[in-house]
Design a protein around this motif. Structure first.
Motif, mmCIF file in Angstrom:
data_model
loop_
_atom_site.group_PDB
_atom_site.id
_atom_site.type_symbol
_atom_site.label_atom_id
_atom_site.label_comp_id
_atom_site.label_asym_id
_atom_site.label_seq_id
_atom_site.Cartn_x
_atom_site.Cartn_y
_atom_site.Cartn_z
ATOM 1 N N PHE A 128 -14.331 1.171 4.521
ATOM 2 C CA PHE A 128 -12.943 1.604 4.620
ATOM 3 C C PHE A 128 -12.174 1.257 3.357
ATOM 4 N N THR A 129 -12.434 0.053 2.815
ATOM 5 C CA THR A 129 -11.738 -0.390 1.610
ATOM 6 C C THR A 129 -12.142 0.434 0.404
ATOM 7 N N LEU A 130 -13.411 0.854 0.355
ATOM 8 C CA LEU A 130 -13.866 1.680 -0.756
ATOM 9 C C LEU A 130 -13.317 3.097 -0.671
ATOM 10 N N SER A 131 -13.169 3.633 0.540
ATOM 11 C CA SER A 131 -12.749 5.026 0.697
ATOM 12 C C SER A 131 -11.235 5.198 0.604
ATOM 13 N N GLN A 132 -10.466 4.155 0.966
ATOM 14 C CA GLN A 132 -9.014 4.319 1.021
ATOM 15 C C GLN A 132 -8.399 4.726 -0.312
ATOM 16 N N PRO A 133 -8.660 4.002 -1.430
ATOM 17 C CA PRO A 133 -8.025 4.416 -2.684
ATOM 18 C C PRO A 133 -8.456 5.797 -3.131
ATOM 19 N N VAL A 151 -9.146 8.323 -1.200
ATOM 20 C CA VAL A 151 -8.505 9.336 -0.366
ATOM 21 C C VAL A 151 -7.017 9.463 -0.690
ATOM 22 N N VAL A 152 -6.308 8.326 -0.770
ATOM 23 C CA VAL A 152 -4.844 8.379 -0.851
ATOM 24 C C VAL A 152 -4.305 8.390 -2.274
ATOM 25 N N MET A 153 -5.135 8.031 -3.278
ATOM 26 C CA MET A 153 -4.625 7.965 -4.646
ATOM 27 C C MET A 153 -5.261 8.953 -5.605
ATOM 28 N N ILE A 154 -6.455 9.434 -5.301
ATOM 29 C CA ILE A 154 -7.134 10.287 -6.270
ATOM 30 C C ILE A 154 -6.478 11.657 -6.390
ATOM 31 N N ILE A 155 -5.882 12.166 -5.302
ATOM 32 C CA ILE A 155 -5.233 13.480 -5.374
ATOM 33 C C ILE A 155 -4.015 13.446 -6.301
ATOM 34 N N PRO A 156 -3.046 12.510 -6.102
ATOM 35 C CA PRO A 156 -1.928 12.461 -7.066
ATOM 36 C C PRO A 156 -2.375 12.111 -8.478
ATOM 37 N N PHE A 157 -3.430 11.282 -8.603
ATOM 38 C CA PHE A 157 -3.900 10.930 -9.942
ATOM 39 C C PHE A 157 -4.474 12.151 -10.653
ATOM 40 N N LEU A 158 -5.278 12.951 -9.955
ATOM 41 C CA LEU A 158 -5.838 14.157 -10.564
ATOM 42 C C LEU A 158 -4.747 15.156 -10.908
ATOM 43 N N LEU A 159 -3.707 15.235 -10.067
ATOM 44 C CA LEU A 159 -2.566 16.101 -10.358
ATOM 45 C C LEU A 159 -1.849 15.639 -11.624
ATOM 46 N N PHE A 160 -1.663 14.330 -11.752
ATOM 47 C CA PHE A 160 -1.059 13.764 -12.960
ATOM 48 C C PHE A 160 -1.938 14.048 -14.175
ATOM 49 N N LEU A 161 -3.241 13.855 -14.031
ATOM 50 C CA LEU A 161 -4.177 14.047 -15.132
ATOM 51 C C LEU A 161 -4.153 15.496 -15.618
ATOM 52 N N THR A 182 -7.951 0.000 -12.467
ATOM 53 C CA THR A 182 -7.856 -1.403 -12.058
ATOM 54 C C THR A 182 -7.550 -1.523 -10.566
ATOM 55 N N ILE A 183 -6.746 -0.611 -10.033
ATOM 56 C CA ILE A 183 -6.456 -0.649 -8.596
ATOM 57 C C ILE A 183 -7.722 -0.352 -7.796
ATOM 58 N N VAL A 184 -8.491 0.638 -8.239
ATOM 59 C CA VAL A 184 -9.735 0.979 -7.545
ATOM 60 C C VAL A 184 -10.713 -0.193 -7.588
ATOM 61 N N ILE A 185 -10.859 -0.802 -8.772
ATOM 62 C CA ILE A 185 -11.763 -1.954 -8.906
ATOM 63 C C ILE A 185 -11.273 -3.120 -8.056
ATOM 64 N N SER A 186 -9.938 -3.288 -8.002
ATOM 65 C CA SER A 186 -9.377 -4.357 -7.186
ATOM 66 C C SER A 186 -9.706 -4.159 -5.710
ATOM 67 N N PHE A 187 -9.650 -2.910 -5.247
ATOM 68 C CA PHE A 187 -10.026 -2.619 -3.857
ATOM 69 C C PHE A 187 -11.509 -2.887 -3.623
ATOM 70 N N ASP A 216 0.825 -1.209 0.000
ATOM 71 C CA ASP A 216 0.000 0.000 0.000
ATOM 72 C C ASP A 216 0.858 1.257 0.000
ATOM 73 N N PHE A 217 1.887 1.253 0.841
ATOM 74 C CA PHE A 217 2.762 2.421 0.940
ATOM 75 C C PHE A 217 3.501 2.669 -0.372
ATOM 76 N N LEU A 218 4.107 1.629 -0.944
ATOM 77 C CA LEU A 218 4.889 1.780 -2.176
ATOM 78 C C LEU A 218 3.997 2.126 -3.370
ATOM 79 N N ASN A 219 2.798 1.575 -3.399
ATOM 80 C CA ASN A 219 1.883 1.887 -4.491
ATOM 81 C C ASN A 219 1.470 3.358 -4.457
ATOM 82 N N THR A 220 1.155 3.857 -3.265
ATOM 83 C CA THR A 220 0.804 5.269 -3.125
ATOM 84 C C THR A 220 1.984 6.160 -3.479
#
Length: 301
Positions: free
Chosen positions: A177-182, A184-194, A246-251, A86-90
């Protein structure tokens, strides 16, 4: 359920993809690390790519160990491996978004004061931004620890029939918790990348249109370079977005049965990561220069 033979096939495919990513990441870190030792400095892009290479190298090992342990021992929760993944993926998300921001600021032709200020400051800020990405990724450690604690508590209570109500509550809590985690922790960097990638593509498209409009005699090579850059950005945007989804769907675990489709899903995810890792390698001018030199030496030998 899928046949056992097909499960074994996708398991082998996943292992081959993982080894490819590990070799690619190791090569990237080795080449850029050697360059740093020789020249005593790295460009901002190469610093980020080196960090990404180290992150992907460790992430893939954590993925392999975590997937095999959790698949063959489903009743156990491996704290360290799950938290490490989780840490390395984020962290990889934050580093990729940082790379997109640096490319956008350096290459885009926007003349807005914010862009001009960032262009002047961004290269000096990269070491601090790398440290900031590391610290922000540490938030994942808390989320992962809570999620794993809930899983362990659920497993320990399954042997006590009187605790059915409590188990159901824990399952609902774990699901939320599993639905909210990705998100919270991944959507901000993803939107910045986008945002950075779309802005860069818009800038390149605008510049390409201006060159084609003027039709300067010396612009053929520049036009070709801009077109190639746009295609590369579009491909990377598609694959990184696919990885995020795919990561979000996997979660969420809504598209596959973990016992039967587990390795199919893992093979799909890391096929995307493998292509993404290749594109990252090709984005390093230093690595391309070294590889071209090695190929030239081999041809002349």
């Amino acid at each position: 359920m899928i046949p056992v033979q097909l499960t074994v096939f996708f398991m082998i495919v996943y292992v081959l993809e993982s080894l490819t990513i590990i070799l690619q990441s190791g090569l990237l870190v080795a080449v850029l690390g050697r360059e740093w030792v020789q020249v005593k400095r790295l460009s901002a892009v190469d610093m980020i790519l080196t960090s990404l290479g180290i992150c992907h190298f460790c992430l893939q090992w954590a993925s392999m160990l975590n997937n095999f342990y959790s698949y063959f021992n489903p009743n156990y929760v491996f704290w360290s491996l799950s938290i490490a993944w989780d840490f390395l993926n984020t962290l990889s998300f934050w580093l990729t978004s940082l790379l997109a921001v640096v490319y956008c600021v350096k290459i885009s032709s926007f003349t807005h004061p914010i862009f001009l200020w960032l262009r002047w400051r961004i290269l000096r800020l990269v070491p601090r931004l790398l440290l900031g990405s590391l610290l922000l990724s540490c938030v994942t450690l808390i989320c992962s620890a809570v999620r794993n604690h809930i899983k362990i508590k659920m497993i320990s209570m399954e042997h006590f029939p009187r605790n059915n109500t409590m188990i159901e509550r824990l399952k609902m809590l774990l699901q939320k918790f599993t639905l909210s985690q990705p998100m919270v922790v991944m959507i901000i960097p993803f939107l910045l990348f986008l945002a950075s990638t779309i802005l860069l593509m818009a800038s390149l498209s605008q510049h390409l249109g201006q060159m084609q409009h003027h039709k300067a005699g010396h612009s053929n090579s520049s036009t070709k370079a801009h077109s190639t850059a746009l295609r590369s950005l579009a491909v990377f945007l598609i694959f990184f977005t696919s990885y995020f989804l795919t990561i979000v769907i996997s979660f969420m675990s809504i598209l596959y049965d973990k016992s039967s489709w587990y390795w199919v899903w893992e093979a799909v995810i890391y096929a995307i990561v493998s292509v993404q890792s290749t594109l990252l390698m090709l984005s390093s001018p230093t690595l391309k220069k070294v590889l071209k030199l090695r190929c030239w030496v081999l041809e002349t030998a």
